[in-house]
Structure formats: C-alpha cells, structure tokens
Design a protein around this motif. Structure first.
Motif, mmCIF file in Angstrom:
data_model
loop_
_atom_site.group_PDB
_atom_site.id
_atom_site.type_symbol
_atom_site.label_atom_id
_atom_site.label_comp_id
_atom_site.label_asym_id
_atom_site.label_seq_id
_atom_site.Cartn_x
_atom_site.Cartn_y
_atom_site.Cartn_z
ATOM 1 N N TYR A 1 0.841 -1.202 0.000
ATOM 2 C CA TYR A 1 0.000 0.000 0.000
ATOM 3 C C TYR A 1 0.878 1.254 0.000
ATOM 4 N N HIS A 2 1.867 1.264 0.865
ATOM 5 C CA HIS A 2 2.776 2.414 0.941
ATOM 6 C C HIS A 2 3.579 2.556 -0.348
ATOM 7 N N PHE A 3 4.073 1.435 -0.865
ATOM 8 C CA PHE A 3 4.900 1.458 -2.071
ATOM 9 C C PHE A 3 4.117 1.989 -3.275
ATOM 10 N N GLU A 4 2.883 1.541 -3.434
ATOM 11 C CA GLU A 4 2.102 1.940 -4.603
ATOM 12 C C GLU A 4 1.610 3.388 -4.489
ATOM 13 N N ARG A 5 1.493 3.897 -3.280
ATOM 14 C CA ARG A 5 1.089 5.298 -3.096
ATOM 15 C C ARG A 5 2.265 6.258 -3.225
ATOM 16 N N ASN A 6 3.464 5.789 -2.815
ATOM 17 C CA ASN A 6 4.611 6.698 -2.717
ATOM 18 C C ASN A 6 5.791 6.336 -3.612
ATOM 19 N N SER A 7 5.686 5.205 -4.336
ATOM 20 C CA SER A 7 6.776 4.714 -5.197
ATOM 21 C C SER A 7 8.036 4.399 -4.408
ATOM 22 N N ASP A 8 7.890 4.224 -3.109
ATOM 23 C CA ASP A 8 8.992 3.850 -2.238
ATOM 24 C C ASP A 8 8.460 2.907 -1.170
#
Length: 251
Positions: A147-154
């Motif tokens: 979830y964090h990766f797909e929202r922030n690209s990190d």
C-alpha cells in the motif's frame, strides 16, 4: 499408476512405518505442483524478475524499489496458488508423530497453510509472505508495504526503528539464518529416515543435509521428477509426481 510406482509407494510406506524419526525435506518441485514457478525452468518468470543481491539491496535505494516491484509482480503471478497434495501429505506425516518437522528450501509458506505450526517448519531460505526490518527484525505485513509502495513509489521504513524493510527471504549474498540451520542440523542428525521431495539437491548449503543424514546412518529416500546428484547414494529413488505419491499418505 504403474505397478512399479505402486511398488515404490509400498516400499516407502514400509520405510516410514519402520522409522523412529523421519526428517522431511522439500524443494521447489513440491510447489510447482501448486502453480508456483520454478526458478531454473526455461522461460521461468523468475528470470524476468531476477532477485536483487543483498549487498545491492542494502546500498542502493533504487535497487530496493526494483526488488519490491519484482516481488509484487511475482506474488501476483501465483496469487491463487494453494498447497498441493504433497504439502498435505507431509502435514499428515507430521500429524502422525513420525516426522517432527519439515526442512524446506521454499519461501511460499505452503507448509504452514497445509496445517503445520511455525515450529514444525524449518525455513532455510526464509519466508516470502511477510517483510522484516533488517535492523530490529520486526515483522511487517506485505499488504502494508505494498500500500505504501504503490502510493509513494517507495517502500516504507520500519515503523519501530526506521530501518530498511525487506521480504523475509534469504537473498543472494545474505547469510543463512542461524537458528533454522541449527534446527535442521539437529533433526538431520537425529533421524533414521531422511525423505526428500521436489529438490534438485544442487543448492548449497541446503543440499548438504541429505548427504549428512546418509553418512550418519539414516536411510535416504529421494522423490523428484528428475535425477539428482544423490540418487546413487539413496536407498529409494522415485521419479514421479509428488502429489501422486503423497496422496497415498494423506490422513
């Protein structure tokens, strides 16, 4: 089922019933029957989404982003996969009391999904169903990381200490986990029957365990579709589908 295979299964059953302690050992072959791709097969999606080395993962934030992107791509490819008859057969052997634990090279968590407790599975290469902090060792669920990766690209940092999060698998160049290796060594030394299913027995140090068991006086059984380097040393070799054989052992 051929008469030869029926005879081999009967021999295996007798060997298991006559054993005091059975050590189970599984490799990629038990999970390819669940739809999990094999790393070395021609056209394997692992070759299109090659794992990042541990050193590069530590050093380079972009490498970490690539690693997580590839991880989620691979997870999506087999999101509908479930434990095979082989996994369930091993769970039945553990439930019978003859097999204290299963040593596995796999990272898919299917032995646990088939009914085994965490302490009944010895994961030599870690587990790809969750993430761990490389600093404090804290567990983080993949849904949160994704979830964090797909929202922030990190990928996110550890919520506890701010450390780097990585899939809880053992990457190329990363040290083998001490406690699972110790437990595997203890079980291998104690068993009088070592049962391999679905491993090519070419990846070390994991592949050293069946050889050690044989040298220590245990009987060695190898169940694999293709020949392995230890076939000549084994007491029984079965070249067949794991599910076909282990469906005979499902409680």
């Amino acid at each position: 089922m051929t008469e030869s295979l029926k005879s081999s299964i009967a021999t295996l059953r007798d060997m298991i019933q006559g054993a005091r302690i059975v050590a189970g050992f599984t490799g990629a072959g038990i999970s390819t029957e669940s739809g999990i791709p094999d790393f070395r097969s021609p056209g394997s999606p692992w070759m299109r989404n090659k794992p990042i080395s541990f050193e590069l993962f530590l050093q380079d934030p972009e490498a970490r982003r690539v690693a997580w992107r590839r991880k989620f791509t691979m997870d999506d490819l087999y999101s509908g996969a479930r434990p095979s008859a082989g996994h369930i057969g091993f769970a039945s052997l553990v439930a019978s009391g003859r097999m204290p634990a299963v040593i596995t090279q796999n990272i898919d968590g299917f032995h646990q999904e088939s009914g085994l407790r965490e302490d009944q599975v010895i994961e030599l290469h870690g587990n790809g169903t969750y993430a761990k902090c490389l600093s404090c060792g804290g567990r983080h669920e993949l849904a949160y990381v994704r979830y964090h990766f797909e929202r922030n690209s990190d990928p996110p940092e550890c919520m506890v200490c701010g450390g780097i999060l990585k899939s809880a698998t053992i990457s190329f160049g990363q040290a083998m986990p001490e406690e699972p290796m110790r437990r595997a060594q203890t079980l291998t030394a104690a068993c009088d029957l070592f049962l391999v299913a679905g491993s090519s027995l070419v990846v070390f140090p994991a592949a050293a365990f069946p050889a050690f068991a044989k040298e220590n006086g245990a009987r060695l059984v190898i169940l694999n579709r293709e020949p392995t380097p230890l076939d000549q040393a084994a007491d029984l070799v079965i070249h067949a589908e794991i599910g076909e054989v282990f469906s005979e052992f499902i409680a």
